[in-house]
Design an enzyme around this catalytic site. Structure first.
Site, mmCIF file in Angstrom:
data_model
loop_
_atom_site.group_PDB
_atom_site.id
_atom_site.type_symbol
_atom_site.label_atom_id
_atom_site.label_comp_id
_atom_site.label_asym_id
_atom_site.label_seq_id
_atom_site.Cartn_x
_atom_site.Cartn_y
_atom_site.Cartn_z
ATOM 1 N N ARG A 3 0.820 -1.214 0.000
ATOM 2 C CA ARG A 3 0.000 0.000 0.000
ATOM 3 C C ARG A 3 0.855 1.265 0.000
ATOM 4 O O ARG A 3 0.499 2.256 -0.639
ATOM 5 C CB ARG A 3 -0.944 -0.005 1.205
ATOM 6 C CG ARG A 3 -2.058 -1.009 0.984
ATOM 7 C CD ARG A 3 -2.998 -1.131 2.147
ATOM 8 N NE ARG A 3 -4.209 -1.813 1.699
ATOM 9 C CZ ARG A 3 -5.042 -2.453 2.499
ATOM 10 N NH1 ARG A 3 -4.830 -2.483 3.794
ATOM 11 N NH2 ARG A 3 -6.114 -3.042 2.012
ATOM 12 N N LYS A 38 -19.312 -18.035 -1.671
ATOM 13 C CA LYS A 38 -20.776 -17.996 -1.601
ATOM 14 C C LYS A 38 -21.422 -17.063 -2.615
ATOM 15 O O LYS A 38 -20.895 -15.985 -2.902
ATOM 16 C CB LYS A 38 -21.200 -17.533 -0.208
ATOM 17 C CG LYS A 38 -20.906 -18.540 0.865
ATOM 18 C CD LYS A 38 -21.243 -17.938 2.208
ATOM 19 C CE LYS A 38 -21.381 -19.013 3.268
ATOM 20 N NZ LYS A 38 -21.929 -18.433 4.497
ATOM 21 N N GLY A 71 -9.608 -9.977 -2.273
ATOM 22 C CA GLY A 71 -8.531 -10.428 -1.386
ATOM 23 C C GLY A 71 -7.984 -11.789 -1.762
ATOM 24 O O GLY A 71 -6.784 -11.964 -1.985
ATOM 25 N N GLY A 125 -13.239 -4.209 -0.751
ATOM 26 C CA GLY A 125 -14.629 -3.744 -0.748
ATOM 27 C C GLY A 125 -14.962 -2.778 -1.876
ATOM 28 O O GLY A 125 -16.013 -2.890 -2.505
HETATM 29 P P1 ADP Z 1 -12.357 -12.882 -2.914
HETATM 30 O O1 ADP Z 1 -11.705 -12.609 -1.563
HETATM 31 O O2 ADP Z 1 -11.334 -12.912 -4.013
HETATM 32 O O3 ADP Z 1 -13.505 -11.965 -3.204
HETATM 33 P P2 ADP Z 1 -14.008 -14.979 -1.802
HETATM 34 O O4 ADP Z 1 -13.674 -14.505 -0.421
HETATM 35 O O5 ADP Z 1 -15.387 -14.772 -2.282
HETATM 36 O O6 ADP Z 1 -12.945 -14.379 -2.858
HETATM 37 O O7 ADP Z 1 -13.780 -16.549 -1.893
HETATM 38 C C1 ADP Z 1 -12.563 -17.182 -1.634
HETATM 39 C C2 ADP Z 1 -12.783 -18.468 -0.868
HETATM 40 O O8 ADP Z 1 -13.660 -19.354 -1.559
HETATM 41 C C3 ADP Z 1 -11.485 -19.232 -0.704
HETATM 42 O O9 ADP Z 1 -11.184 -19.293 0.680
HETATM 43 C C4 ADP Z 1 -11.778 -20.611 -1.270
HETATM 44 O O10 ADP Z 1 -11.230 -21.659 -0.507
HETATM 45 C C5 ADP Z 1 -13.281 -20.662 -1.235
HETATM 46 N N1 ADP Z 1 -13.806 -21.639 -2.201
HETATM 47 C C6 ADP Z 1 -13.680 -21.641 -3.522
HETATM 48 N N2 ADP Z 1 -14.250 -22.712 -4.073
HETATM 49 C C7 ADP Z 1 -14.761 -23.442 -3.063
HETATM 50 C C8 ADP Z 1 -15.486 -24.683 -2.979
HETATM 51 N N3 ADP Z 1 -15.792 -25.373 -4.075
HETATM 52 N N4 ADP Z 1 -15.854 -25.110 -1.758
HETATM 53 C C9 ADP Z 1 -15.540 -24.400 -0.657
HETATM 54 N N5 ADP Z 1 -14.870 -23.228 -0.665
HETATM 55 C C10 ADP Z 1 -14.477 -22.758 -1.850
HETATM 56 MG MG MG Z 2 -12.286 -13.198 0.449
#
Ligand code: ADP
Ligand code: MG
Length: 399
Positions: free
Chosen positions: A38, A199, A357, A380
């Site tokens: 950063r 999710k 992230g 965010g």
């Molecule tokens: P970002 O931080 O890039 O926005 P997210 O926080 O939405 O991404 O999602 C990342 C998480 O999703 C990771 O910790 C990963 O392990 C989990 N993940 C991805 N695919 C699966 C899956 N099929 N089952 C469970 N967890 C998953």
């Molecule tokens: Mg995340």
């Protein structure tokens, strides 16, 4: 986008004081910053203003002090890291407004840098209180915002000040806004979006915005399970939000009428335990998931088909890993598709913009973070931008 940048400033800023909003919310370990990304990001802006002769007053938040002073959240804790990264002396000023700041500005010479204390120590910051903003603005001649990561907040230091002083985007902000504009504002067609992660519920607004704007929507990660289940696939023990079936069907229908092709995996990696290299790992068709298995990554055939999709596209926007990439071998799909995107970008056929992230961590793990057109570390703010929301900190600069 119509916003002013440092190019719109006179070459000589001697006699001027620049209030510069930066992101110094550094991850700390034993009293020192464990990562200087950063600081490195805002360094060009700070040095450019200082080298033009401005007195530079840095304004930042650090942690969540909720409107009260906490010694553990003073920006003085990052003063040393900042000095080392900039290779300049930085004067710490334990206020953000009032006589102490006035006195400090009197001591600073042209080109000197001052670091104001954590702006969130004052309740007026998060309340975007005009009186508080005026008190801060009184010590500056111009306002520069170089903290895209805070631009989704309408706070005094991110939004209020832009209305009170001549406002400019810093170099990091400028680069970020240009990249985002190329990815979703006025992108070269066709556009593909990859949305993965855990999710659907955390990314509903993202999906709803994207179906109306992209040609290909590639869905992976845990959220793909919710889509598969809505289409009648038995996903066993997989992470899945069954209560969102109707929502997901509505998204699929909207995609259909908008001419957006939604790509769901047809083969997947499954296992009986959530662990690295589990002995129970199998590669199966989505219709062959056993009741005691979990889908943890999308399969090699699906990845190959997705790589072919990317080859037909000119722009890619990516948020969320395709699998549980922290646990090998469930990093395979993410790594493979990221490398395809990186190669296409290097060949000049794809503009690739990614953020989030875990997405940033996954691209670094794949070794391609530097080969994408742009990787946003904004969290965010990046997600809200993907949701199609107007970011107050950006809107204030573009007025
Ligand atoms: P970002 O931080 O890039 O926005 P997210 O926080 O939405 O991404 O999602 C990342 C998480 O999703 C990771 O910790 C990963 O392990 C989990 N993940 C991805 N695919 C699966 C899956 N099929 N089952 C469970 N967890 C998953
Ligand atoms: Mg995340």
């Amino acid at each position: 986008m119509p916003f002013k940048t440092l190019d719109d400033l006179p070459a000589d800023l001697t006699g001027k004081t620049a209030l510069v909003r930066v992101d110094l919310n550094l991850p700390m370990h034993e009293g020192r910053a464990s990562d200087l990304t950063r600081v490195e990001a805002v360094k060009p802006t700070i040095l450019e203003l200082a080298d033009k002769g401005a007195k530079v007053l840095l304004l930042a938040h650090f942690g969540r002090p909720k409107g009260r002073r906490h010694s553990t959240m003073s920006t003085s804790l990052v003063q040393g890291d900042l000095e080392r990264a900039l290779d300049r002396e930085v004067m710490f000023i334990p206020e953000v407004a009032g006589p102490v700041v006035e006195q400090a500005v009197g001591i600073l010479r042209p080109g000197d840098i001052g670091l104001l204390d954590n702006v969130r120590f004052w309740p007026g910051e998060e309340a975007n209180d005009p009186q508080f903003a005026s008190a801060v603005a009184a010590r500056g001649d111009i306002y520069v915002n170089d903290a895209f990561s805070a631009a989704h907040r309408a706070h005094a230091s991110t939004e209020g000040l832009a209305k009170l002083l001549p406002a400019f985007a810093g170099r990091a902000m400028e680069r970020e806004l240009q990249a985002l504009e190329r990815a979703l504002g006025s992108p070269e067609q066709p556009v593909a979006a990859v949305v993965g992660g855990a999710k659907v519920s955390t990314k509903l607004a993202v999906l709803e915005n994207l179906v109306g704007r992209v040609r290909h929507l590639i869905i992976g990660g845990g959220m793909a399970n919710t889509f598969l289940a809505a289409r009648g696939v038995d996903v066993g023990q997989s992470l899945c939000e069954h209560d969102l079936t109707e929502t997901v069907i509505a998204i699929l229908n909207r995609a259909d009428s908008a001419g957006c092709i939604v790509h769901l995996p047809y083969d997947v990696l499954v296992a009986k335990e959530f662990a690295a290299n589990p002995p129970s790992m199998r590669i199966v068709n989505v219709h062959e998931v056993a009741p005691d298995e979990m889908i943890l990554d999308i399969g090699p055939q699906a990845v190959e088909a997705l790589a072919d999709v990317l080859k037909t596209c000119r722009t890619l926007v990516w948020n969320g890993p395709l699998g549980a990439f922290e646990l090998p071998p469930f990093d395979q799909a993410t790594v493979a598709l990221a490398r395809t995107a990186a190669a296409l970008t290097q060949d000049g056929s794809l503009v690739s913009v990614a953020g989030g992230g875990d997405t940033v961590a996954a691209l670094a793990h794949a070794g391609v973070a530097d080969e994408f057109t742009y990787v946003s570390t904004a969290g965010g703010a990046f997600l809200e931008w993907m949701e199609g929301k107007r970011l107050p900190g950006v809107a204030a600069l573009t007025q």
